[in-house]
Design an enzyme around this catalytic site. Structure first.
Site, short mmCIF file in Angstrom:
data_model
loop_
_atom_site.label_atom_id
_atom_site.label_comp_id
_atom_site.label_asym_id
_atom_site.label_seq_id
_atom_site.Cartn_x
_atom_site.Cartn_y
_atom_site.Cartn_z
CE LYS A 1 -4.40 -1.61 1.58
NZ LYS A 1 -5.59 -1.32 2.33
CE LYS B 1 -6.23 -7.45 -1.23
NZ LYS B 1 -7.63 -7.01 -1.16
CE LYS C 1 -13.57 -2.83 1.40
NZ LYS C 1 -12.38 -2.60 2.24
P1 ATP Z 1 -8.59 -2.11 0.62
O1 ATP Z 1 -8.17 -2.08 -0.82
O2 ATP Z 1 -9.10 -0.80 1.13
O3 ATP Z 1 -7.56 -2.73 1.54
P2 ATP Z 1 -9.92 -4.65 0.49
O4 ATP Z 1 -10.77 -4.99 -0.68
O5 ATP Z 1 -8.56 -5.26 0.57
O6 ATP Z 1 -9.87 -3.07 0.64
P3 ATP Z 1 -10.32 -5.03 3.33
O7 ATP Z 1 -11.30 -4.20 4.08
O8 ATP Z 1 -8.88 -4.69 3.45
O9 ATP Z 1 -10.76 -5.05 1.79
O10 ATP Z 1 -10.51 -6.56 3.75
C1 ATP Z 1 -11.75 -7.05 4.22
C2 ATP Z 1 -11.78 -8.57 4.16
O11 ATP Z 1 -11.89 -8.98 2.79
C3 ATP Z 1 -10.51 -9.23 4.70
O12 ATP Z 1 -10.89 -10.41 5.38
C4 ATP Z 1 -9.74 -9.57 3.47
O13 ATP Z 1 -8.87 -10.68 3.65
C5 ATP Z 1 -10.87 -9.92 2.51
N1 ATP Z 1 -10.45 -9.70 1.12
C6 ATP Z 1 -10.05 -8.51 0.60
N2 ATP Z 1 -9.76 -8.66 -0.70
C7 ATP Z 1 -9.99 -9.97 -1.00
C8 ATP Z 1 -9.88 -10.74 -2.19
N3 ATP Z 1 -9.48 -10.17 -3.31
N4 ATP Z 1 -10.20 -12.05 -2.14
C9 ATP Z 1 -10.62 -12.63 -0.99
N5 ATP Z 1 -10.75 -11.96 0.17
C10 ATP Z 1 -10.44 -10.64 0.17
MG MG Z 2 -7.27 -4.73 2.17
#
Ligand code: ATP
Ligand code: MG
Length: 340
Positions: A118, A201, A204
């Site tokens: 990040k 990955k 969001k």
């Molecule tokens: P950001 O980009 O802001 O970090 P994010 O999509 O990674 O957002 P988080 O809020 O960091 O979402 O993570 C929330 C949950 O979703 C965590 O349990 C994380 O492991 C899971 N998660 C995030 N991205 C993925 C993905 N691509 N596949 C499976 N699980 C995911």
């Molecule tokens: Mg995340």
């Protein structure tokens, strides 16, 4: 007290840092719902204090917090059976987070891959909060003495760090005060990849909206994004091993498997030798069938933000009732005078 004496309790959270994605749904929320239905006490948080480790526009943060709460409920979390709340309304998280900043070691933080990903090349400009994020996450879990943490694959390292922090706290103070929480990483899609780059990955916060499917996307948008998803020119292989070295193909097959409840082998058996031109519309239909009832329910819930705020406030009261005594106990262990 031994480690076994901790009551099983589930905690997890998601940041209101954008629209919930298919990755969040398959890797996290779907698992949260399963655990809620398994009879264990479940606590699910909108981790807004984590979201501000990168800049958030205040109005957008408020909206994203409510929208994530709506998504939790629309996906099947029940505020009467689980505790649903937003982190900033329970001050024990931030307070225990500070105590843990003094337990966690710099060397441990330096190994965290999320910070490197990040912060990117410009780590000097990253917030101190982004660096300390895993220590706050340990506090989120441990202020409930939670034993099980359902997460996607990317968060395994952070839950392991929470175990290290709990272990060091216990060791340093000669106690068994905190359980060593276990990550629960289950399902066919524990790491959903970006639709634009099968080595990255799905997130969001990715600047490209085409990289992900959002729970708020309508059927046409979902179909368009899947149609545009990056793939290679080969047809689908006739064995799961044939997906090795083909990250985009593997990702789409994994998503199909997770959405349909089938194994990757069954999906391959169904589509072996077919082109993506045939596979992608089938995947889009499946995604729309699963997500559109959720999207509709979310938009109903978002029509009444006061009710969402009420649910979050009620959850925060119940969460604080559990968290505050645990924090107070940690302060006693550490030698703080508590006279009020
Ligand atoms: P950001 O980009 O802001 O970090 P994010 O999509 O990674 O957002 P988080 O809020 O960091 O979402 O993570 C929330 C949950 O979703 C965590 O349990 C994380 O492991 C899971 N998660 C995030 N991205 C993925 C993905 N691509 N596949 C499976 N699980 C995911
Ligand atoms: Mg995340």
């Amino acid at each position: 007290m031994t480690e076994q004496s901790f009551k099983h309790r589930v905690f997890s959270g998601i940041q209101p840092s954008g629209n919930l994605t298919l990755g969040n749904y398959l890797g996290a929320v779907k698992r949260f719902v399963e655990m809620q239905d398994s009879g264990i006490e479940t606590i699910y948080c909108v981790v807004d204090l984590h979201a501000i480790t990168v800049w958030q526009d205040p109005e957008k943060l408020r909206h994203a917090t409510r929208e994530l709460a709506a998504a939790y409920i629309a996906c099947g979390l029940d505020p009467t059976r689980s505790i649903l709340f937003n982190q900033s309304q329970v001050s024990a998280h931030a307070e225990l987070g500070w105590l843990f900043n003094c337990v966690a070691r710099l060397g441990w933080m330096n190994r965290m891959t999320q910070f490197k990903d990040k912060a990117g090349k410009n780590a000097e400009k990253a917030s101190l909060g982004l660096y300390a994020y895993p220590s706050l996450m340990a506090a989120d879990i441990l202020t409930y003495q939670a034993t099980h943490v359902p997460v996607g694959e990317d968060q395994k390292q952070h839950v392991e760090l929470a175990r290290d922090i709990a272990g060091k706290f216990n060791h340093d103070y000669g106690t068994e005060y905190f359980p060593l929480p276990e990550p629960i990483i289950e399902g066919a899609a524990t790491r959903v990849m970006s639709l634009r780059d099968g080595t990255k990955k799905m997130s969001k916060s990715d600047p490209s909206d085409l990289s992900r499917i959002n729970l708020t996307d309508d059927a046409d948008t979902i179909a368009k994004k899947i149609k545009k998803a990056k793939t290679d020119p080969e047809p689908l292989p006739d064995s799961v091993d044939g997906l090795d070295g083909r990250p985009e193909a593997k990702n789409l097959v994994s998503i199909y498997a997770a959405l349909s409840g089938k194994s990757k082998a069954d999906v391959i058996a169904e589509f072996a030798g077919q082109q993506f031109g045939a596979f992608k519309p089938a995947l889009a239909d499946l995604a729309v069938a699963e997500l559109s009832p959720i999207t509709a329910r979310m938009s109903d819930l978002m029509a009444d933000p006061a009710e969402i705020d009420r649910i979050l406030g009620d959850g925060a009261d119940r969460a604080a009732a559990l968290a505050e005594p645990v924090l107070a106990g940690a302060k006693d262990v550490m030698g703080f005078v508590r006279s009020r």
